[in-house]
Design a protein around this motif. Structure first.
Motif, PDB file in Angstrom:
ATOM      1  N   GLY A 232      49.503  24.421 -42.640  1.00 53.63           N
ATOM      2  CA  GLY A 232      50.855  24.461 -42.094  1.00 53.63           C
ATOM      3  C   GLY A 232      50.919  24.168 -40.613  1.00 53.63           C
ATOM      4  O   GLY A 232      51.805  24.679 -39.924  1.00 53.63           O
ATOM      5  N   HIS A 233      50.008  23.332 -40.132  1.00 50.22           N
ATOM      6  CA  HIS A 233      50.050  22.969 -38.714  1.00 50.22           C
ATOM      7  C   HIS A 233      51.441  22.422 -38.361  1.00 50.22           C
ATOM      8  O   HIS A 233      52.034  22.769 -37.344  1.00 50.22           O
ATOM      9  CB  HIS A 233      48.957  21.940 -38.418  1.00 50.22           C
ATOM     10  CG  HIS A 233      48.783  21.630 -36.971  1.00 50.22           C
ATOM     11  ND1 HIS A 233      47.710  20.933 -36.486  1.00 50.22           N
ATOM     12  CD2 HIS A 233      49.537  21.907 -35.883  1.00 50.22           C
ATOM     13  CE1 HIS A 233      47.808  20.798 -35.185  1.00 50.22           C
ATOM     14  NE2 HIS A 233      48.918  21.379 -34.791  1.00 50.22           N
ATOM     15  N   PHE A 234      51.939  21.559 -39.223  1.00 46.87           N
ATOM     16  CA  PHE A 234      53.322  21.103 -39.135  1.00 46.87           C
ATOM     17  C   PHE A 234      54.016  21.393 -40.455  1.00 46.87           C
ATOM     18  O   PHE A 234      53.363  21.477 -41.506  1.00 46.87           O
ATOM     19  CB  PHE A 234      53.381  19.597 -38.820  1.00 46.87           C
ATOM     20  CG  PHE A 234      52.819  19.236 -37.474  1.00 46.87           C
ATOM     21  CD1 PHE A 234      53.579  19.390 -36.328  1.00 46.87           C
ATOM     22  CD2 PHE A 234      51.526  18.760 -37.359  1.00 46.87           C
ATOM     23  CE1 PHE A 234      53.057  19.063 -35.078  1.00 46.87           C
ATOM     24  CE2 PHE A 234      50.993  18.430 -36.115  1.00 46.87           C
ATOM     25  CZ  PHE A 234      51.764  18.584 -34.976  1.00 46.87           C
TER      26      PHE A 234
ATOM     27  N   SER B  89      50.189  13.227 -46.146  1.00 43.09           N
ATOM     28  CA  SER B  89      50.403  13.270 -47.597  1.00 43.09           C
ATOM     29  C   SER B  89      49.523  14.381 -48.146  1.00 43.09           C
ATOM     30  O   SER B  89      48.604  14.849 -47.473  1.00 43.09           O
ATOM     31  CB  SER B  89      50.031  11.924 -48.248  1.00 43.09           C
ATOM     32  OG  SER B  89      48.641  11.656 -48.105  1.00 43.09           O
ATOM     33  N   ASP B  90      49.808  14.814 -49.362  1.00 44.76           N
ATOM     34  CA  ASP B  90      48.929  15.766 -50.033  1.00 44.76           C
ATOM     35  C   ASP B  90      47.674  15.029 -50.482  1.00 44.76           C
ATOM     36  O   ASP B  90      47.738  13.870 -50.924  1.00 44.76           O
ATOM     37  CB  ASP B  90      49.627  16.365 -51.259  1.00 44.76           C
ATOM     38  CG  ASP B  90      50.912  17.102 -50.905  1.00 44.76           C
ATOM     39  OD1 ASP B  90      51.104  17.433 -49.715  1.00 44.76           O
ATOM     40  OD2 ASP B  90      51.710  17.351 -51.830  1.00 44.76           O
TER      41      ASP B  90
ATOM     42  N   PRO C  27      38.623  21.162 -48.564  1.00 43.43           N
ATOM     43  CA  PRO C  27      39.416  21.617 -49.708  1.00 43.43           C
ATOM     44  C   PRO C  27      40.679  20.761 -49.850  1.00 43.43           C
ATOM     45  O   PRO C  27      40.940  19.873 -49.019  1.00 43.43           O
ATOM     46  CB  PRO C  27      39.772  23.065 -49.334  1.00 43.43           C
ATOM     47  CG  PRO C  27      39.769  23.070 -47.839  1.00 43.43           C
ATOM     48  CD  PRO C  27      38.689  22.091 -47.426  1.00 43.43           C
ATOM     49  N   ASP C  28      41.465  21.007 -50.890  1.00 47.65           N
ATOM     50  CA  ASP C  28      42.756  20.337 -51.022  1.00 47.65           C
ATOM     51  C   ASP C  28      43.581  20.573 -49.761  1.00 47.65           C
ATOM     52  O   ASP C  28      43.582  21.680 -49.204  1.00 47.65           O
ATOM     53  CB  ASP C  28      43.538  20.886 -52.219  1.00 47.65           C
ATOM     54  CG  ASP C  28      42.854  20.643 -53.558  1.00 47.65           C
ATOM     55  OD1 ASP C  28      41.900  19.838 -53.603  1.00 47.65           O
ATOM     56  OD2 ASP C  28      43.278  21.265 -54.555  1.00 47.65           O
ATOM     57  N   VAL C  29      44.291  19.551 -49.312  1.00 48.94           N
ATOM     58  CA  VAL C  29      45.193  19.713 -48.169  1.00 48.94           C
ATOM     59  C   VAL C  29      46.579  19.200 -48.542  1.00 48.94           C
ATOM     60  O   VAL C  29      46.738  18.354 -49.425  1.00 48.94           O
ATOM     61  CB  VAL C  29      44.683  18.982 -46.905  1.00 48.94           C
ATOM     62  CG1 VAL C  29      43.377  19.583 -46.426  1.00 48.94           C
ATOM     63  CG2 VAL C  29      44.522  17.485 -47.153  1.00 48.94           C
TER      64      VAL C  29
ATOM     65  N   SER D  10      46.190  20.109 -40.858  1.00 49.68           N
ATOM     66  CA  SER D  10      45.310  19.286 -40.034  1.00 49.68           C
ATOM     67  C   SER D  10      43.862  19.682 -40.273  1.00 49.68           C
ATOM     68  O   SER D  10      43.570  20.800 -40.703  1.00 49.68           O
ATOM     69  CB  SER D  10      45.663  19.395 -38.539  1.00 49.68           C
ATOM     70  OG  SER D  10      45.544  20.721 -38.066  1.00 49.68           O
ATOM     71  N   VAL D  11      42.969  18.744 -40.011  1.00 48.27           N
ATOM     72  CA  VAL D  11      41.543  18.892 -40.304  1.00 48.27           C
ATOM     73  C   VAL D  11      40.773  18.564 -39.032  1.00 48.27           C
ATOM     74  O   VAL D  11      41.047  17.557 -38.365  1.00 48.27           O
ATOM     75  CB  VAL D  11      41.132  17.954 -41.455  1.00 48.27           C
ATOM     76  CG1 VAL D  11      39.633  17.997 -41.682  1.00 48.27           C
ATOM     77  CG2 VAL D  11      41.889  18.310 -42.729  1.00 48.27           C
TER      78      VAL D  11
END
Length: 433
Positions: free
Chosen positions: A107-109, A279-280, A341-343, A348-349
């Motif tokens: 949830g960074h954005f 995107s997911d 993991p799923d994002v 953000s990574v």
């Protein structure tokens, strides 16, 4: 530099150094390797003994990673943005982040914001007829991934600049920078609360895409890591017999030294590389992998000094190519290679600037795989110097000098302009100094 360090180093052989790329790389390698070995051995320890200390640290981290996997826990630390913003990240989370050197910020954005940015980028490139004028990949690095195009050489869209100069981005960058030791020896090596807004590109990989991915590598530099005076000081504990004191979170001497020029260089000092999801993305859809062991850099730096490596070889490291990590020289490190993991869009990574990473190949991708590359690049002498080139690129719509000279946006009238910069953006571009 502490008195103990000065005293210890004063009795050791001096190292040759090349502040510019040596004309004869093989000859320089043949000179630096025995010099580094001699310096280590003058401390009273052999290269093999020093390397064994590092290898033991890596094996301990690898055991921790396997234990996480066996418990069904995420190897990658995952922290909610709200906890970063509110100062409620737990000591346990901080400890895991330091041990792993990588992070997903949930949830960074807001997801709707990220999806809107993604849509606005599509509008931006289509309005300006990017696809009609696209000339193919401008470099060999991302040109190998296979989808056409996957990397958009676009830097100055509203979406990218809004994200770069946002308070939410600044909060995360400051949080990550604070993990580093940024003051020592009477020097502030960087300002953790001011980012240099390092401009990078966009990735948009469509559903159904086949992509070759990117092999295991790292990006902090190449032969300059062994051959320049600043980096010899940055990695001093590896070469002066005090390997136990090596700290992958110590920024000393890393923020002013030169880097040998090349097609894959980064002129900036980044505490963390990073991207923001537009995107997911599921964990099995051609995603980022890292070797989540910050201490692995010590292994990579010392490995070429062992006797099984040819005298003119640094385990494949050379100029004009990324720093490789491979099964031939680094099989133990690659055992730890772990995917994110799923994002979701808006997450953000992040991964430590010295970290081995790769992008897995994918066939018939499910869903989009879209990101904006935005690192943490704190204000320091090295980044201040590069900011002059960034300002010029921003004002003219040019490709930044670290990237191929493609300059698609120069004639695009709706790129982000100087009047839209907020205080963070102006400080990051050095416009208010």
């Amino acid at each position: 530099m502490t008195l103990a360090t000065e005293t210890r180093q004063a009795g050791l052989p001096a190292l040759p150094h090349w502040e510019n790329t040596p004309e004869d790389l093989a000859a320089a390698i043949r000179e630096i390797k025995p010099a580094l070995r001699a310096r280590i051995e003058a401390s009273g320890r052999t290269v093999e003994e020093v390397f064994a200390v590092v290898e033991e640290r890596v094996r301990a981290r690898l055991a921790e990673i396997r234990a996480d996997e066996e418990r069904g826990e995420s190897v990658w630390p995952v922290i909610d943005y709200a906890d970063i913003a509110n100062g409620t990240v737990t000591p346990e989370q901080l400890d895991k982040l330091r041990r792993r050197g990588c992070l997903v910020v949930r949830g960074h954005f807001e997801r709707d914001q990220a999806l809107a940015w993604d849509a606005s980028i599509v509008d931006y490139v289509e309005r300006n007829e990017f696809f009609e004028n696209y000339r193919g990949p401008g470099d060999d690095f991302f040109g190998s991934v296979g989808s056409k195009p996957e990397i958009y050489p676009v830097y100055w869209s509203q979406a990218q600049m809004e994200a770069r100069q946002s308070d939410r981005m600044a909060n995360v960058q400051s949080f990550l920078n604070s993990l580093w030791k940024h003051e020592s020896e009477g020097v502030q090596w960087f300002d953790p609360d001011r980012d240099a807004l390092y401009p990078d590109r966009i990735r948009r990989r469509p559903p159904g895409a086949d992509s070759g991915g990117l092999g295991t590598h790292l990006d902090p530099g190449t032969l300059d890591l062994w051959m320049t005076r600043a980096y010899q000081q940055a990695f001093r504990h590896l070469f002066d017999g005090s390997v136990e004191e090596y700290d992958p979170w110590d920024a000393a001497h890393r923020t002013a030294g030169p880097q040998y020029p090349g097609s894959t260089m980064c002129s900036a000092f980044r505490t963390f590389q990073g991207w923001t999801a537009l995107s997911d993305m599921d964990h099995d859809q051609g995603v980022l992998h890292t070797v989540p062991i910050p201490e692995a850099m010590a292994y990579l730096m010392l490995r070429p000094l062992l006797p099984d490596v040819p005298d003119d070889d640094m385990c494949g490291v050379t100029t004009n190519q990324v720093f490789p990590a491979d099964e031939k020289w680094h099989p133990l490190l690659l055992e730890a290679l772990t995917g994110i993991p799923d994002v979701k869009a808006g997450d953000s990574v992040w991964w430590h600037c010295d970290m081995i990473h790769s992008v897995a190949p994918i066939t018939d991708q499910k869903g989009w795989g879209n990101v904006m590359y935005i690192p943490a690049a704190p204000w320091c002498p090295r980044n201040e110097a590069y900011s002059a080139k960034v300002r010029e690129a921003f004002l003219t719509g040019s490709s930044p000098s670290d990237f191929p000279e493609e300059h698609y946006e120069r004639a695009w009238p709706d790129r982000f302009d100087v009047d839209r910069l907020n205080e963070t953006g102006r400080r990051g571009l050095g416009l208010d100094d």
